[in-house]
Design a protein around this motif. Sequence first.
Motif, mmCIF file in Angstrom:
data_model
loop_
_atom_site.group_PDB
_atom_site.id
_atom_site.type_symbol
_atom_site.label_atom_id
_atom_site.label_comp_id
_atom_site.label_asym_id
_atom_site.label_seq_id
_atom_site.Cartn_x
_atom_site.Cartn_y
_atom_site.Cartn_z
ATOM 1 N N VAL A 172 26.460 47.805 47.391
ATOM 2 C CA VAL A 172 27.218 48.931 47.543
ATOM 3 C C VAL A 172 27.534 49.489 46.096
ATOM 4 O O VAL A 172 26.956 48.885 44.953
ATOM 5 N N PHE A 173 28.071 50.473 45.959
ATOM 6 C CA PHE A 173 28.563 51.020 44.620
ATOM 7 C C PHE A 173 29.456 50.280 44.060
ATOM 8 O O PHE A 173 30.679 50.068 44.443
ATOM 9 N N VAL A 174 29.287 49.897 42.663
ATOM 10 C CA VAL A 174 30.449 48.942 42.114
ATOM 11 C C VAL A 174 31.010 49.473 40.919
ATOM 12 O O VAL A 174 29.836 50.019 40.098
ATOM 13 N N GLU A 175 32.225 49.815 40.821
ATOM 14 C CA GLU A 175 32.605 50.512 39.337
ATOM 15 C C GLU A 175 32.617 49.605 38.399
ATOM 16 O O GLU A 175 32.894 48.172 38.369
ATOM 17 N N VAL A 176 31.983 49.858 37.377
ATOM 18 C CA VAL A 176 31.650 49.015 35.968
ATOM 19 C C VAL A 176 33.059 48.514 35.455
ATOM 20 O O VAL A 176 33.130 47.626 35.072
ATOM 21 N N LYS A 177 34.147 49.708 35.795
ATOM 22 C CA LYS A 177 35.320 49.203 35.498
ATOM 23 C C LYS A 177 36.051 47.939 36.087
ATOM 24 O O LYS A 177 36.573 46.925 35.544
ATOM 25 N N GLU A 178 35.592 47.836 37.497
ATOM 26 C CA GLU A 178 36.038 46.808 38.298
ATOM 27 C C GLU A 178 35.080 45.513 37.736
ATOM 28 O O GLU A 178 35.765 44.193 37.652
ATOM 29 N N LEU A 179 34.120 45.677 37.357
ATOM 30 C CA LEU A 179 33.271 44.663 36.925
ATOM 31 C C LEU A 179 33.750 43.844 35.636
ATOM 32 O O LEU A 179 34.039 42.923 35.616
ATOM 33 N N GLU A 180 34.233 44.908 34.690
ATOM 34 C CA GLU A 180 34.747 44.449 33.545
ATOM 35 C C GLU A 180 36.179 43.542 33.797
ATOM 36 O O GLU A 180 36.298 42.665 32.976
ATOM 37 N N SER A 181 36.794 44.151 34.767
ATOM 38 C CA SER A 181 38.004 43.333 34.913
ATOM 39 C C SER A 181 37.681 41.845 35.571
ATOM 40 O O SER A 181 38.460 41.092 35.112
ATOM 41 N N ILE A 182 36.928 41.903 36.542
ATOM 42 C CA ILE A 182 36.853 40.748 37.279
ATOM 43 C C ILE A 182 35.935 39.740 36.389
ATOM 44 O O ILE A 182 36.463 38.487 36.096
ATOM 45 N N VAL A 183 34.814 40.208 35.830
ATOM 46 C CA VAL A 183 34.138 39.310 34.436
ATOM 47 C C VAL A 183 35.098 38.800 33.446
ATOM 48 O O VAL A 183 35.067 37.690 33.103
ATOM 49 N N GLY A 184 35.816 39.976 32.855
ATOM 50 C CA GLY A 184 36.683 39.498 31.787
ATOM 51 C C GLY A 184 37.645 38.341 32.179
ATOM 52 O O GLY A 184 37.833 37.550 31.434
ATOM 53 N N THR A 185 38.263 38.550 33.351
ATOM 54 C CA THR A 185 39.381 37.578 33.789
ATOM 55 C C THR A 185 38.846 36.153 34.110
ATOM 56 O O THR A 185 39.416 35.285 33.445
ATOM 57 N N ILE A 186 37.515 36.169 34.378
ATOM 58 C CA ILE A 186 37.097 34.770 34.663
ATOM 59 C C ILE A 186 36.559 34.172 33.188
ATOM 60 O O ILE A 186 36.797 32.906 33.217
ATOM 61 N N CYS A 187 36.220 34.948 32.387
ATOM 62 C CA CYS A 187 35.703 34.293 31.004
ATOM 63 C C CYS A 187 36.760 34.545 30.121
ATOM 64 O O CYS A 187 36.230 34.075 28.873
ATOM 65 N N ASN A 188 37.728 35.118 30.438
ATOM 66 C CA ASN A 188 38.710 35.176 29.281
ATOM 67 C C ASN A 188 39.256 34.236 28.525
ATOM 68 O O ASN A 188 39.372 34.018 27.310
#
Length: 482
Positions: free
Chosen positions: A332-348
């Motif tokens: 699917v088309f994934v918004e990079v902003k969404e990627l940043e939010s989810i990955v950042g949340t997990i690794c924060n």
Amino acid sequence: MKPTIKRSSYLIPMIVGVVLCLCFSGLAFIVFDRYIKQNDIDFKEHRKSISKQIVESLKVPVWNLNSQYIGNISQAFIYDDEESVVSIKIEDEEGNLLSEVNREHPVGNGVLPHQIMTEEFDIIYRDRLIGKAIIDFSNISIVRDSGKIFSFLGLWFSLTLFFTLLIVAIVCYYLLIKPLNYFVSTLKRNANGEYGIVKEEFYLSELSILAKTLNYATKEIKFRDEKLQQYNDELGERIAEKSRELYIQKERSLVSERLASLGQMAAGIAHEINNPLFIISGNIARLKRQLGEKSSKANDLLSKIDNATTRISEIVTSMKTLSRSDSLNEKVFVEVKELESIVGTICNSRLTEKNIEMSFHYEDGHRVYANKTQLYQVLVNLINNSIDAVENLDERFIHVKFFNTESKQIVEVVDSGDGIPQEIVHRIMDPFFTTKDVNKGTGLGLSLSHEMMVKNGGELIYDDSSKKTTFTLTLPLSTGVN
């Protein structure tokens, strides 16, 4: 093998020796027989000649009846060196004895038996019979000569046979036995795997043919041995590779089962947490309405509580997203902003703990066409690896860059490390290869990430041309990608 060849080979000179013995024995017998026959003829002529001499010498004495003179003449003939006359008896015409002279019979020491032969001769003088001579002859000279001849023949036969056998043995050794021993030693070396080629030129053409055949067989055996060794090595490699693949597959299955279990647990925990969070959020809103502007301090506390619940909700949402099954998330088309939010949340939490700066670089509205869950997992794996790599450096940062080329979608993960040593670069994608301490890494992160990118039609590449540690994700373009 060697003693058998020696025994059978030495039979050849033995057989030749026996044949030569028979030949020389026959030859000696023929020579000796001819010698005896010739001696018989010579002895007969000798007797005839002696008898004639005796008769001629005794004519006058017999005529005169001179017994003493007759005896002297007879003794002269008897004591001759030849010892062939042993007795002479002279009688007159009436048979009266005129003289008789005898000598001891000589002893024979030869091969033939000692024989006495009697000859009678009439003594005629002036055409008148005047007496008779009776002479005994001995073959002693022939007997003694036969012994000497036989001894000579025996010596000649022995020496000839010895030298003949010696020559035959030497010739057989150099022409047959030595080449056969040479073949045996070569075959033994070939049996031990030390393949050697024998010379092919021999005096005997049969041995040359045998040598050529042996060389051909050696080459064929060596070729087949090499082929079998090659097949054995290939089979060993295949078995080792299959065993390794099975082990990797088993480990991956265990990891997948653990991840699936973790995903199910995370989804269940998220569901259980969302319900009380919803109640807490609702009650905070009611408390704010009831307090109004009466207590700014209480409102501040409620706002902090509200922010904390929002943060908890974001973490739970990220966990739910990361734990989804691939089958439910096609490309699917994934918004990079969404990627940043989810990955950042997990690794924060780890980034904050290690004091590492992480930033995302992309244009507004940039999207990536990929399997959303797999892309999350790949980015989380790369960022966690970067955290482990830079946590002890003075300069600590991680940059994630998104951009497109004419033919590809590019994602770069760059950290402040100085790169991976060249001697292990070719192994970093291998399953279970890791440079981390025991119990800190499984060595499957990059391997699984690479497989996920391949499933998406892309690649995961380490860029060794960059000054800083850089991993590049490539994905194919899709219509509509910004």
